[in-house]
Motif scaffolding. Sequence first.
Motif, PDB file in Angstrom:
ATOM      1  N   UNK A   1       0.826  -1.216   0.000  1.00 49.94           N
ATOM      2  CA  UNK A   1       0.000   0.000   0.000  1.00 49.94           C
ATOM      3  C   UNK A   1       0.856   1.259   0.000  1.00 49.94           C
ATOM      4  N   UNK A   2       2.129   1.131   0.365  1.00 49.95           N
ATOM      5  CA  UNK A   2       3.031   2.290   0.384  1.00 49.95           C
ATOM      6  C   UNK A   2       4.425   1.881  -0.088  1.00 49.95           C
ATOM      7  N   UNK A   3       5.053   2.766  -0.832  1.00 49.85           N
ATOM      8  CA  UNK A   3       6.455   2.617  -1.229  1.00 49.85           C
ATOM      9  C   UNK A   3       7.174   3.885  -0.779  1.00 49.85           C
ATOM     10  N   UNK A   4       8.267   3.719  -0.034  1.00 46.85           N
ATOM     11  CA  UNK A   4       8.973   4.868   0.529  1.00 46.85           C
ATOM     12  C   UNK A   4      10.379   5.005  -0.042  1.00 46.85           C
ATOM     13  N   UNK A   5      10.774   6.244  -0.239  1.00 48.22           N
ATOM     14  CA  UNK A   5      12.111   6.553  -0.719  1.00 48.22           C
ATOM     15  C   UNK A   5      13.150   6.134   0.321  1.00 48.22           C
ATOM     16  N   UNK A   6      14.267   5.616  -0.163  1.00 49.87           N
ATOM     17  CA  UNK A   6      15.294   5.085   0.732  1.00 49.87           C
ATOM     18  C   UNK A   6      15.963   6.165   1.563  1.00 49.87           C
TER      19      UNK A   6
ATOM     20  N   UNK B   1       4.679   6.340  -3.356  1.00 43.63           N
ATOM     21  CA  UNK B   1       3.378   5.846  -3.828  1.00 43.63           C
ATOM     22  C   UNK B   1       2.571   5.393  -2.623  1.00 43.63           C
ATOM     23  N   UNK B   2       1.266   5.737  -2.615  1.00 44.91           N
ATOM     24  CA  UNK B   2       0.366   5.263  -1.572  1.00 44.91           C
ATOM     25  C   UNK B   2      -0.985   4.928  -2.186  1.00 44.91           C
ATOM     26  N   UNK B   3      -1.609   3.892  -1.685  1.00 43.66           N
ATOM     27  CA  UNK B   3      -2.931   3.501  -2.145  1.00 43.66           C
ATOM     28  C   UNK B   3      -3.828   3.276  -0.932  1.00 43.66           C
ATOM     29  N   UNK B   4      -4.791   4.164  -0.742  1.00 41.01           N
ATOM     30  CA  UNK B   4      -5.678   4.039   0.416  1.00 41.01           C
ATOM     31  C   UNK B   4      -6.804   3.052   0.136  1.00 41.01           C
ATOM     32  N   UNK B   5      -7.393   2.544   1.217  1.00 41.56           N
ATOM     33  CA  UNK B   5      -8.489   1.592   1.124  1.00 41.56           C
ATOM     34  C   UNK B   5      -9.729   2.227   1.753  1.00 41.56           C
ATOM     35  N   UNK B   6     -10.879   1.987   1.154  1.00 37.11           N
ATOM     36  CA  UNK B   6     -12.127   2.556   1.665  1.00 37.11           C
ATOM     37  C   UNK B   6     -13.134   1.443   1.945  1.00 37.11           C
TER      38      UNK B   6
ATOM     39  N   UNK C   1     -14.852  -8.721   1.488  1.00 37.33           N
ATOM     40  CA  UNK C   1     -14.188  -8.987   0.209  1.00 37.33           C
ATOM     41  C   UNK C   1     -14.693  -8.121  -0.941  1.00 37.33           C
ATOM     42  N   UNK C   2     -15.898  -7.577  -0.835  1.00 36.74           N
ATOM     43  CA  UNK C   2     -16.393  -6.691  -1.883  1.00 36.74           C
ATOM     44  C   UNK C   2     -15.792  -5.291  -1.773  1.00 36.74           C
ATOM     45  N   UNK C   3     -15.291  -4.969  -0.581  1.00 32.47           N
ATOM     46  CA  UNK C   3     -14.767  -3.627  -0.334  1.00 32.47           C
ATOM     47  C   UNK C   3     -13.246  -3.543  -0.418  1.00 32.47           C
ATOM     48  N   UNK C   4     -12.570  -4.666  -0.180  1.00 32.57           N
ATOM     49  CA  UNK C   4     -11.115  -4.609  -0.045  1.00 32.57           C
ATOM     50  C   UNK C   4     -10.465  -5.930  -0.419  1.00 32.57           C
ATOM     51  N   UNK C   5      -9.157  -5.883  -0.558  1.00 33.63           N
ATOM     52  CA  UNK C   5      -8.346  -7.086  -0.719  1.00 33.63           C
ATOM     53  C   UNK C   5      -8.146  -7.659   0.676  1.00 33.63           C
ATOM     54  N   UNK C   6      -8.471  -8.935   0.863  1.00 29.48           N
ATOM     55  CA  UNK C   6      -8.396  -9.565   2.184  1.00 29.48           C
ATOM     56  C   UNK C   6      -7.194 -10.499   2.254  1.00 29.48           C
ATOM     57  N   UNK C   7      -6.435 -10.382   3.319  1.00 25.91           N
ATOM     58  CA  UNK C   7      -5.312 -11.287   3.580  1.00 25.91           C
ATOM     59  C   UNK C   7      -5.604 -12.002   4.896  1.00 25.91           C
TER      60      UNK C   7
ATOM     61  N   UNK D   1      -6.449  -1.994  -0.181  1.00 23.16           N
ATOM     62  CA  UNK D   1      -7.266  -1.676  -1.349  1.00 23.16           C
ATOM     63  C   UNK D   1      -7.230  -2.818  -2.360  1.00 23.16           C
ATOM     64  N   UNK D   2      -8.291  -2.926  -3.154  1.00 16.07           N
ATOM     65  CA  UNK D   2      -8.323  -3.927  -4.213  1.00 16.07           C
ATOM     66  C   UNK D   2      -7.107  -3.767  -5.128  1.00 16.07           C
TER      67      UNK D   2
END
Length: 265
Positions: free
Chosen positions: A69-74, A81-86, A164-170, A180-181
């Motif tokens: 969901x996030x990639x951070x600079x070294x 990059x960030x991807x939020x989930x709703x 599962x309809x709202x998000x990617x489940x682990x 997020x999906x």
Amino acid sequence: MNVRAVFIDMDGTLLTASNDISSRNMEAINSLINQGVKVFLATGRHYEVTAPYHKEIGLRSPMICLNGAAIHDAVTGKAMHMQTVQVDEARFHQLTAENPCNVIIHTTDGIYCKETNEEIDYWTQVGKIPPQYVGDLRRADYRDVLKYSVLTGAPSQKFSALFKKEAEVIDWNNGFELVAHNVSKWSAIKRLLHAFRISPNEAVAIGDGPNDIQMLRHVGTGVAMGNASKEVKAAADFVTGYHEQDGLADFIERYLLQSYKSIVI
């Protein structure tokens, strides 16, 4: 094996149960770097508790955090990059209130949780940042969620299936996570491989958890730890030793380091 990039999970892979990097794992990773291989950390952890280990190893590569969901600079730590989930927050809090569990919400500005535990205390110690809020999450003022963790203490597939309809489940043995999906460590790896102009066939991924399955399946070489579940091992091309027995270093030494290739062949 033509390898230009290696993506390494942290808990249960790089780290011992006491959250340390063994000297053998450290030496193997440094040998890879000296050969010109790019090494990345790919973890479910948030940035603050990933960065100290990244620094300890001496990596200069971006960090994949929160299951992609996030990639951070070294260098700066800034999110590249960030991807939020709703999800339906009212429904989420109603369901988690009806089921005995702890809830941890990872947001762009920190962690919000129903209650603290040993893991959160460890995160605070390592990351130097305590939770933004502890208590009834219905009263918390949070936004921009990157990952939800629901800790039930046992496998909870029937519960997690409700989202599962709202998000990617682990699903884990002690609960489940929501992102997020189409977000995964693999989705983040694809982004970085494209940026560095590296083919997936030239990449190795090493991990032990259900959040590692996609990356193990889709890179050129997927490696499961000996302590991984049968499902994770089935997704991999190789199975190495346990994390407490330097299984990570064992695979690197046997298959990836130049000085060992003559032995393997």
